[in-house]
Design a protein around this motif. Structure first.
Motif: not given
Length: 205
Positions: A59-84
């Motif tokens: 459960l702890e691994y799932l929690l930590e990894d899920t938060i990490f991945i989700s935060l990483h996705l926000t960087f991708y999203e910002k990049l995609f918007i700037v690319l547009g």
């Protein structure tokens, strides 16, 4: 941009259903491959479970990894918007994004640690670097202390599948389909993200 709010709400009513994204059919093509984003996410989940010595640790691994991945996705999203907004700078921005991965993951790691501490402390924070963003993960507290493994498995698989799909979009699809660059926007990426998450949710039913 809130990292989980789009996925923790009650199912949308018909009038709130988001129209198909221009990118959705690319994801449909991805899932037909043996190494599809969802398959890769399943493999990662199995490895995570195999390295866990107990349900609580899992459960702890799932929690930590899920938060990490989700935060990483926000960087991708910002990049995609700037690319547009600046498609003529796409190559330079993509290269810079790849070069900055260590620095980016360090920042994400720090914020992930703060969010996990906040959740494990039952939503109490005396003031940390991520204090102003804790509301993004507040909804996870109840599920964590109820040991809702199924909830976190779905969230993990959803986030990880989106991560692999974003990688494919950034490094394979957009460079070969430059006309798509100018079409990227916050709404387009949100629709794509939701489409992927809904696919994962349906696969787990």
């Amino acid at each position: 941009m809130q990292i989980f709010s789009h996925f923790l709400k009650s199912p949308a009513k018909a009038e709130n259903v988001i129209p198909p994204s221009l990118l959705n059919h690319y994801f449909d093509e991805m899932i037909n491959h043996p190494d599809s984003p969802f398959v890769l996410a399943i493999e990662d989940l199995k490895k995570l479970e195999e390295t866990s010595d107990s349900t609580q640790e899992y459960l702890e691994y799932l929690l930590e990894d899920t938060i990490f991945i989700s935060l990483h996705l926000t960087f991708y999203e910002k990049l995609f918007i700037v690319l547009g907004q600046h498609p003529h700078l796409a190559i330079e921005m993509m290269d810079k994004f790849s070069e900055d991965i260590k620095e980016r993951e360090f920042i994400i790691g720090q914020e992930t640690f703060c969010h996990v501490q906040y959740i494990e402390n039952h939503g109490i924070c005396q003031g940390c670097k991520a204090h102003d963003n804790h509301q993004d993960v507040f909804a996870l507290i109840e599920h964590y202390f109820n040991q809702n493994i199924d909830f976190f498995i779905q969230l993990y698989l959803g986030m990880q599948t989106i991560q692999y799909s974003f990688d494919k979009l950034l490094y394979d699809i957009l460079p070969e389909n430059k006309t798509l660059l100018a079409l990227q926007s916050e709404q387009t990426i949100l629709e794509f993200r939701k489409y992927i998450f809904n696919y994962v949710s349906n696969e787990l039913k």
